[in-house]
Design a protein around this motif. Sequence first.
Motif, short mmCIF file in Angstrom:
data_model
loop_
_atom_site.label_atom_id
_atom_site.label_comp_id
_atom_site.label_asym_id
_atom_site.label_seq_id
_atom_site.Cartn_x
_atom_site.Cartn_y
_atom_site.Cartn_z
N ALA A 189 0.83 -1.20 0.00
CA ALA A 189 0.00 0.00 0.00
C ALA A 189 0.86 1.26 0.00
N ILE A 190 1.93 1.23 0.80
CA ILE A 190 2.82 2.39 0.85
C ILE A 190 3.53 2.58 -0.48
N MET A 191 3.98 1.47 -1.07
CA MET A 191 4.67 1.55 -2.34
C MET A 191 3.74 2.09 -3.44
N MET A 192 2.48 1.67 -3.42
CA MET A 192 1.52 2.15 -4.42
C MET A 192 1.28 3.64 -4.26
N LEU A 193 1.28 4.12 -3.01
CA LEU A 193 1.09 5.55 -2.77
C LEU A 193 2.30 6.34 -3.25
N ILE A 194 3.49 5.82 -2.96
CA ILE A 194 4.72 6.52 -3.35
C ILE A 194 4.86 6.56 -4.86
N PHE A 195 4.57 5.44 -5.50
CA PHE A 195 4.77 5.33 -6.94
C PHE A 195 3.45 5.42 -7.70
N LYS A 196 2.50 6.20 -7.17
CA LYS A 196 1.19 6.34 -7.81
C LYS A 196 1.32 6.88 -9.23
N ASP A 197 2.08 7.96 -9.40
CA ASP A 197 2.23 8.56 -10.72
C ASP A 197 2.93 7.61 -11.68
N SER A 198 3.91 6.86 -11.16
CA SER A 198 4.62 5.92 -12.03
C SER A 198 3.71 4.79 -12.49
N ILE A 199 2.86 4.29 -11.58
CA ILE A 199 1.94 3.22 -11.94
C ILE A 199 0.90 3.71 -12.95
N LEU A 200 0.33 4.90 -12.68
CA LEU A 200 -0.63 5.46 -13.62
C LEU A 200 0.04 5.74 -14.97
N GLY A 201 1.27 6.24 -14.91
CA GLY A 201 2.00 6.51 -16.15
C GLY A 201 2.30 5.25 -16.93
N LEU A 202 2.61 4.16 -16.21
CA LEU A 202 2.88 2.88 -16.88
C LEU A 202 1.65 2.38 -17.61
N VAL A 203 0.51 2.40 -16.92
CA VAL A 203 -0.75 1.95 -17.54
C VAL A 203 -1.10 2.84 -18.73
N ALA A 204 -0.95 4.16 -18.54
CA ALA A 204 -1.26 5.08 -19.63
C ALA A 204 -0.30 4.88 -20.80
N GLY A 205 0.98 4.65 -20.50
CA GLY A 205 1.96 4.44 -21.56
C GLY A 205 1.65 3.21 -22.38
N ILE A 206 1.21 2.14 -21.71
CA ILE A 206 0.85 0.91 -22.43
C ILE A 206 -0.34 1.17 -23.35
N GLN A 207 -1.35 1.89 -22.85
CA GLN A 207 -2.52 2.19 -23.66
C GLN A 207 -2.17 3.12 -24.83
N LEU A 208 -1.34 4.11 -24.57
CA LEU A 208 -0.96 5.04 -25.63
C LEU A 208 -0.19 4.32 -26.73
N SER A 209 0.72 3.42 -26.32
CA SER A 209 1.52 2.71 -27.31
C SER A 209 0.70 1.66 -28.04
N ALA A 210 -0.14 0.92 -27.29
CA ALA A 210 -0.94 -0.14 -27.91
C ALA A 210 -1.93 0.43 -28.92
N ASN A 211 -2.54 1.56 -28.57
CA ASN A 211 -3.54 2.17 -29.45
C ASN A 211 -2.93 3.22 -30.39
N ARG A 212 -1.62 3.46 -30.24
CA ARG A 212 -0.91 4.44 -31.07
C ARG A 212 -1.62 5.78 -31.04
N MET A 213 -1.95 6.23 -29.84
CA MET A 213 -2.69 7.48 -29.67
C MET A 213 -1.79 8.70 -29.82
N VAL A 214 -0.57 8.60 -29.34
CA VAL A 214 0.35 9.74 -29.44
C VAL A 214 1.77 9.19 -29.50
N ALA A 215 2.63 9.88 -30.22
CA ALA A 215 4.02 9.45 -30.37
C ALA A 215 4.90 10.67 -30.54
N ARG A 216 6.19 10.47 -30.40
CA ARG A 216 7.15 11.56 -30.57
C ARG A 216 7.05 12.13 -31.98
N GLY A 217 6.99 13.45 -32.06
CA GLY A 217 6.87 14.12 -33.35
C GLY A 217 5.45 14.49 -33.72
N ASP A 218 4.45 13.97 -32.99
CA ASP A 218 3.05 14.32 -33.27
C ASP A 218 2.77 15.76 -32.85
#
Length: 426
Positions: A189-218
Amino acid sequence: MNTWHDKLSYFLFGEDTHAELDWLMRLVVDGILFAAVLLTAFLAFFVIRKVLMRIVTKVVKKTENTWDDEILKSKLSTWISMLIPAVIILKAAPMAIVTLDEGSLEFSSFIEITAKIFIIILSFLSINSVLNIVERIYRRFDVSRELPIKGFLQVIKIILLLAAIILIVSSLIGKSPVLIFSGLGAMTAIMMLIFKDSILGLVAGIQLSANRMVARGDWIEMPKFGADGEVLEVALTTVKVRNWDKTITTLPTYALISDSFKNWRGMSASGVRRIKRSVGIDMSTVQLLDDSMLEKMHNIRLLKPYLERKEKELAEWNTQHAKDDFTSPVNSRALTNLGTFRAYMLEYLKNHPKISQDQTLIVRQLQPTQHGVPIELYTFTNDNAWAKYEDIQSDIFDHFLAVLPEFGLRAFQSPSDHSFQQLTHA
């Protein structure tokens, strides 16, 4: 005489005096052996750093590939050249310091723990450099624009950092790292609180890459965060956008999932760009074309096919429906200056070299408002470069505004000059 310590003691003091060596003599032997270990480690560092790395540098520079130059730009050689001597010290120090005195045991243990920690840190830095090299090489390929891997590599770096910290702690307390790993469950629980942004960013990064929603140069537009420009970097927790005024906007990666944004990648890839703009016509200038105006319209080259077709169509309709009742214009159909101008705009765009003829091309009349009758252009330029697009759009509307008087029309202004004159003369 199974150890180096015994051999050196025999060489220095003789076999018969070995049992009579006091603490100081044994400490001298330890010191000599430990100095030899340090000298060996230094020689290993020198050979790796000055000899082997120079050979590798020459080989890399002679290759035709450019991606291997990233190895030379990194600090990987520095960490490896320090890692090998640390391993030598870790393995050889226990053989050098073997005096069973309590102080010597504490010193030997201190050297061993220090060497282990040093090896863990250097191993982490080496792997981190390898990941950086992989990222820089990957960015050289076009696929990196659509499938960025920086976020995934950052996750690996975080995991490696946590593992390095756990190994260092286990070396300091003398416990197995398995015990520390097993105790992490209570800290979830403590680790999830500390790394909340990293966990959310990881999930978002997977979705962005899988769906090709945004990429460098866009080119993305996100007014909520003041972002309107080119994506520079898609990282684990942040996305950097260089706005057109050269400022940098940093927004959370998960915001691209939770909030809406506009990506102009489709426009950039298509090679065309839309014009959707209208010009307001003063309604008081709209009228039917009389004979003199109609004759004037026939002198406009682009309108000749349109006029011939419409005059034939209207003549047939009037003959069939209006018969001989032409005393009122409401009893028959006739051309208007606004409709003729709209037809001219359409023909002008069809013959314009900078307008794409493969895309939608519409000139339409919108609902009249307090700002006049809007005539809207909906078309696409065949050059989507920003500066050239603006030039094309401006040139087109410059021309339309300039030829309005030729059709007996006036662009609406608030208040229009015509209505203002009427008010002053009233």
